[in-house]
Design a protein around this motif. Structure first.
Motif, mmCIF file in Angstrom:
data_model
loop_
_atom_site.group_PDB
_atom_site.id
_atom_site.type_symbol
_atom_site.label_atom_id
_atom_site.label_comp_id
_atom_site.label_asym_id
_atom_site.label_seq_id
_atom_site.Cartn_x
_atom_site.Cartn_y
_atom_site.Cartn_z
ATOM 1 N N ALA A 130 -25.915 -42.446 26.639
ATOM 2 C CA ALA A 130 -26.384 -41.174 26.068
ATOM 3 C C ALA A 130 -26.911 -40.267 27.171
ATOM 4 N N LEU A 131 -27.679 -40.831 28.113
ATOM 5 C CA LEU A 131 -28.226 -40.009 29.207
ATOM 6 C C LEU A 131 -27.110 -39.395 30.044
ATOM 7 N N ILE A 132 -26.098 -40.197 30.332
ATOM 8 C CA ILE A 132 -24.985 -39.699 31.160
ATOM 9 C C ILE A 132 -24.256 -38.559 30.433
ATOM 10 N N LEU A 133 -24.030 -38.762 29.143
ATOM 11 C CA LEU A 133 -23.358 -37.737 28.343
ATOM 12 C C LEU A 133 -24.216 -36.468 28.215
ATOM 13 N N GLN A 134 -25.504 -36.667 27.943
ATOM 14 C CA GLN A 134 -26.396 -35.513 27.798
ATOM 15 C C GLN A 134 -26.479 -34.716 29.110
ATOM 16 N N ASN A 135 -26.414 -35.429 30.225
ATOM 17 C CA ASN A 135 -26.481 -34.734 31.510
ATOM 18 C C ASN A 135 -25.225 -33.898 31.757
ATOM 19 N N GLU A 136 -24.097 -34.358 31.197
ATOM 20 C CA GLU A 136 -22.875 -33.545 31.292
ATOM 21 C C GLU A 136 -22.974 -32.304 30.414
ATOM 22 N N LEU A 137 -23.542 -32.487 29.213
ATOM 23 C CA LEU A 137 -23.549 -31.404 28.223
ATOM 24 C C LEU A 137 -24.714 -30.435 28.421
ATOM 25 N N LYS A 194 -41.356 -22.563 29.448
ATOM 26 C CA LYS A 194 -39.905 -22.762 29.515
ATOM 27 C C LYS A 194 -39.396 -23.729 28.457
ATOM 28 N N PHE A 195 -40.309 -24.389 27.751
ATOM 29 C CA PHE A 195 -39.900 -25.484 26.868
ATOM 30 C C PHE A 195 -38.963 -25.034 25.747
ATOM 31 N N ALA A 196 -39.306 -23.930 25.070
ATOM 32 C CA ALA A 196 -38.481 -23.484 23.934
ATOM 33 C C ALA A 196 -37.059 -23.182 24.401
ATOM 34 N N GLU A 197 -36.966 -22.526 25.552
ATOM 35 C CA GLU A 197 -35.647 -22.205 26.111
ATOM 36 C C GLU A 197 -34.870 -23.492 26.433
ATOM 37 N N ASP A 198 -35.535 -24.409 27.102
ATOM 38 C CA ASP A 198 -34.853 -25.637 27.545
ATOM 39 C C ASP A 198 -34.498 -26.559 26.381
ATOM 40 N N ILE A 199 -35.431 -26.792 25.478
ATOM 41 C CA ILE A 199 -35.159 -27.773 24.422
ATOM 42 C C ILE A 199 -34.113 -27.222 23.449
ATOM 43 N N SER A 200 -34.104 -25.895 23.262
ATOM 44 C CA SER A 200 -33.075 -25.321 22.387
ATOM 45 C C SER A 200 -31.692 -25.431 23.043
ATOM 46 N N THR A 201 -31.643 -25.278 24.353
ATOM 47 C CA THR A 201 -30.367 -25.486 25.066
ATOM 48 C C THR A 201 -29.940 -26.946 24.964
ATOM 49 N N PHE A 202 -30.902 -27.848 25.215
ATOM 50 C CA PHE A 202 -30.596 -29.287 25.128
ATOM 51 C C PHE A 202 -30.010 -29.624 23.756
ATOM 52 N N MET A 203 -30.672 -29.169 22.699
ATOM 53 C CA MET A 203 -30.226 -29.524 21.350
ATOM 54 C C MET A 203 -28.909 -28.837 21.012
ATOM 55 N N ALA A 204 -28.807 -27.541 21.271
ATOM 56 C CA ALA A 204 -27.571 -26.830 20.923
ATOM 57 C C ALA A 204 -26.382 -27.470 21.633
ATOM 58 N N ASN A 205 -26.524 -27.726 22.931
ATOM 59 C CA ASN A 205 -25.377 -28.256 23.698
ATOM 60 C C ASN A 205 -25.043 -29.691 23.318
ATOM 61 N N THR A 206 -26.056 -30.570 23.287
ATOM 62 C CA THR A 206 -25.739 -31.981 23.023
ATOM 63 C C THR A 206 -25.272 -32.165 21.584
ATOM 64 N N PHE A 250 -23.956 -29.692 19.373
ATOM 65 C CA PHE A 250 -22.685 -29.011 19.072
ATOM 66 C C PHE A 250 -21.498 -29.764 19.677
ATOM 67 N N PHE A 251 -21.597 -30.107 20.948
ATOM 68 C CA PHE A 251 -20.434 -30.671 21.645
ATOM 69 C C PHE A 251 -20.166 -32.141 21.328
ATOM 70 N N THR A 252 -21.036 -32.775 20.563
ATOM 71 C CA THR A 252 -20.713 -34.132 20.096
ATOM 72 C C THR A 252 -20.322 -34.120 18.622
ATOM 73 N N SER A 253 -20.356 -32.951 17.996
ATOM 74 C CA SER A 253 -20.000 -32.849 16.576
ATOM 75 C C SER A 253 -18.517 -32.564 16.408
ATOM 76 N N ASP A 254 -18.055 -32.621 15.171
ATOM 77 C CA ASP A 254 -16.661 -32.284 14.870
ATOM 78 C C ASP A 254 -16.353 -30.826 15.166
ATOM 79 N N LEU A 255 -17.390 -30.019 15.356
ATOM 80 C CA LEU A 255 -17.176 -28.610 15.671
ATOM 81 C C LEU A 255 -16.825 -28.420 17.135
#
Lengths: 418, 418
Positions: free
Chosen positions: B96-103, B144-156, B158-163
């Motif tokens: 998961a960490l490796i994948l999250q670091n890519e996304l 910076k937290f709101a910016e970063d955590i929203s990016t983390f969640m949106a990217n990880t 969205f890109f692991t979903s069927d979308l």
């Protein structure tokens, strides 16, 4: 590294997959212990419809005994050899049949043997049964079907869901039934192609306007997108996955569900909806097959009665299993949750039924109930009726609170398309 | 048969799992190529909170460089050795960490090495960061937290979903992240125990009436049953699965999400809700930590602003990914579907946030933001406020159409519990 090389060489040595000849199918069926008498003279006939599998019917004229040898092909013939399909679906089919036979005894063929290398399953011969789709086209009624299919669905779906089994074991089962290739067929042919200008679509010029209307109905697309998403993400229970009337062998006394190679963890309503849709497709075609008005009214009333009975019996049986065997403390104790859950099943069943009707009219694969109508005008009428019912069910789905609403849709569409 | 025996004997020979000593952790970290200078004098300190893992901090005083060696334990210490946990979670965390670091590059620690036998991951040292929960208790703001955590969640997410990815590859990924043991912890502690008389529950006598009210609230049980079912069945995206403020390392400039051992395919709102819940748990406790009224108002307004900002930024980023990278033709083209989908994410986020607040007050594992309040009356006030907010969010969830409704719940509960 060494260990992996070793395994690979063993696998290469053992890997013996090739499509069986009839003679090989006979030899293979001799390996089932104590089935055919020693020295029996066996004959083989390939009886598959040939889309995805070879199906050999092995018989011993002397004892009257028979077996089915079903082998998966590594491609889908319907679109040529260019559509490769994993042989793993033979494992999925075999494991699903064995599990279904435990959960709904007698309602699927018995599996005698599964060979992973050859992607081959040896199972009970059901040649005294007929394929239900053909039986319905021939105007036969199946009085035990609603009882049997509702038991099959309630038992197999409840006991593979988080409601009816250990929730950690269920996750391992989800893993064992991950089925990407076969799911893709459904995702494309049912939940995408009919709503866009796809080369896979296959409809007659006479209904081009209705096909175009499907492509331009925004509200319909929203509902189909929601249903598609459920198919993609909602790991509710181990589905049969392709539960149309061509996957059911029947006699007046017996129902046997076959061909669960599309099995995967998905939304329960997808199986229930498949049964409903295929009865209604037959309904749409019956004006051709039965010429006498009173007889037609009687048969259609039998079909609609079956739809009502299947849902009602399914709902009652699923509800009874919920009351007696619920493995989830909160699901079992939360006031109103059972009603909420079962109503969602109704809504999904209606929505998926609609999708399955639509795709059989404009999509790649059609049904004999309608396609074999020779008179073009009558065939068109049946197609338009099926589309009207299908789209109306899709539009209704998230608002549905009773199966009677689906029945009303059918009756009112029938009046409109007289 | 022979082949399987061969494999088993190889596995036995290789199977070397044992909890590492500090000296072994040092030796292991020397195996990371070109990290520590040759001949470096390394020291090790075990810094894990010790519930589920050993965590060694390996440092080289001369170069100032450090590494983290994290090893999974075969049991959960929090309830003694009797709660066994699969070591496979180390693989899940590492993958998961490796994948999250890519996304979401830079928002998780870099993984240098994963050893399957030892259930061990070597990763980036973040000792210049602090655990966000402690930072918030200390009254620090993280702009910076709101910016970063929203990016983390949106990217990880969205890109692991069927979308956001190929839908057949997604199914293989669901399979790779089947995680029964860790999911069971969540299913029990979050979605069951707080609503029944469970021996796992842990609440103070002073709020026994509020705990009892949880057990008797029928409407609440219905909502929790629905949310629990989503956790069990809705394979929407690869979740972090435990995204509270104790799983986030922060500085003013940096956000690093750690510990994804609960990762599995589940409902997106479960991650978003975890972040919101933990900011609101801190909110509920702050009246103790900050005595000055204006300062308190300012910090609470910062926390509520963060909740709003996190949701809004998440919604916008997820929506932008939807517009630019949607891999699903129908999802992308169906009019109104994006709005429908994202509103469901909001509803789920609010519902799961509520569940996560409730369990931290009456369930097994609490949070320092509230538990470390020394004054019993103040602690009780914070607990009651958190419960009031949590249950109100759960009651709201399926009706929610805006994050402002959640904010209003917090404000009105605050007024009530002054």
């Amino acid at each position: 590294m060494l260990i992996f090389l070793k395994i690979q060489s063993e696998v290469d040595k053992l890997s013996a997959y090739h499509p069986l000849t009839e003679q090989e199918a006979i030899e293979f069926s001799r390996s089932i212990p104590e089935f055919f008498p020693a020295g029996a003279v066996l004959t083989s006939r390939e009886i598959g419809d040939g889309n995805l599998n070879l199906v050999f019917h092995i018989t011993d004229a002397a004892s009257g005994k028979g077996l089915i040898v079903k082998q998966a092909l590594p491609y889908a013939k319907v679109v040529g050899e260019s559509w490769p399909l994993t042989l793993d679906r033979a494992r999925i089919e075999s494991e699903a049949l064995i599990l279904q036979n435990e959960l709904a005894p007698g309602l699927v063929p018995t599996v005698y043997k599964y060979d992973a290398e050859l992607a081959l399953t040896v199972m009970e011969d059901l040649s005294d049964h007929v394929i239900m789709r053909q039986g319905l086209v021939d105007g036969n009624k199946y009085p035990k079907f609603a009882e049997d299919i509702s038991t099959f669905m309630a038992n197999t779906l409840f006991f593979t869901s988080d409601l009816g089994m250990n929730q950690q074991d269920k996750k391992e089962r989800v893993k064992a039934f991950i089925n990407p290739d076969l799911c893709k067929i459904t995702e494309d042919l049912i939940f995408d192609d009919p709503y866009t200008d796809s080369p896979n679509n296959n409809f007659e010029a006479a209904i081009a306007d209705a096909a175009e209307a499907l492509r331009n109905d925004d509200a319909l697309h929203l509902e189909v997108a929601i249903l598609r998403n459920k198919f993609l993400t909602n790991a509710q229970a181990l589905l049969h996955g392709d539960l149309h009337t061509g996957s059911v062998f029947v006699t007046a006394q017996s129902t046997k569900v076959i061909d669960p190679e599309f099995a995967y963890y998905g939304p329960i309503g997808f199986d229930v909806g498949a049964v409903i849709a295929n009865l209604l497709l037959n309904y749409a075609g019956q004006a051709h097959w039965i010429k006498d008005e009173a007889e037609l009214a009687d048969f259609r009333s039998y079909l609609l009665g079956s739809v009502r009975e299947i849902w009602t019996k399914f709902e009652n049986k699923f509800g009874a299993l919920w009351d007696e065997h619920n493995a989830d403390r909160l699901a079992s104790s939360a006031s109103g949750y059972k009603q909420y859950y079962i109503n969602k099943l109704l809504q999904d069943s209606i929505g998926f039924a609609g999708c399955k009707m639509v795709r059989r009219i404009v999509g790649l694969a059609h049904v004999a109930d309608i396609d074999r109508i020779e008179d073009a005008a009558e065939r068109e009428k049946a197609q338009r009726l099926a589309l009207e019912i299908g789209t109306s069910l899709i539009h209704l789905n998230r608002q549905a609170i009773s199966i009677e609403q689906a029945i009303d849709i059918v009756l009112s569409a029938t009046t409109k398309h007289v």
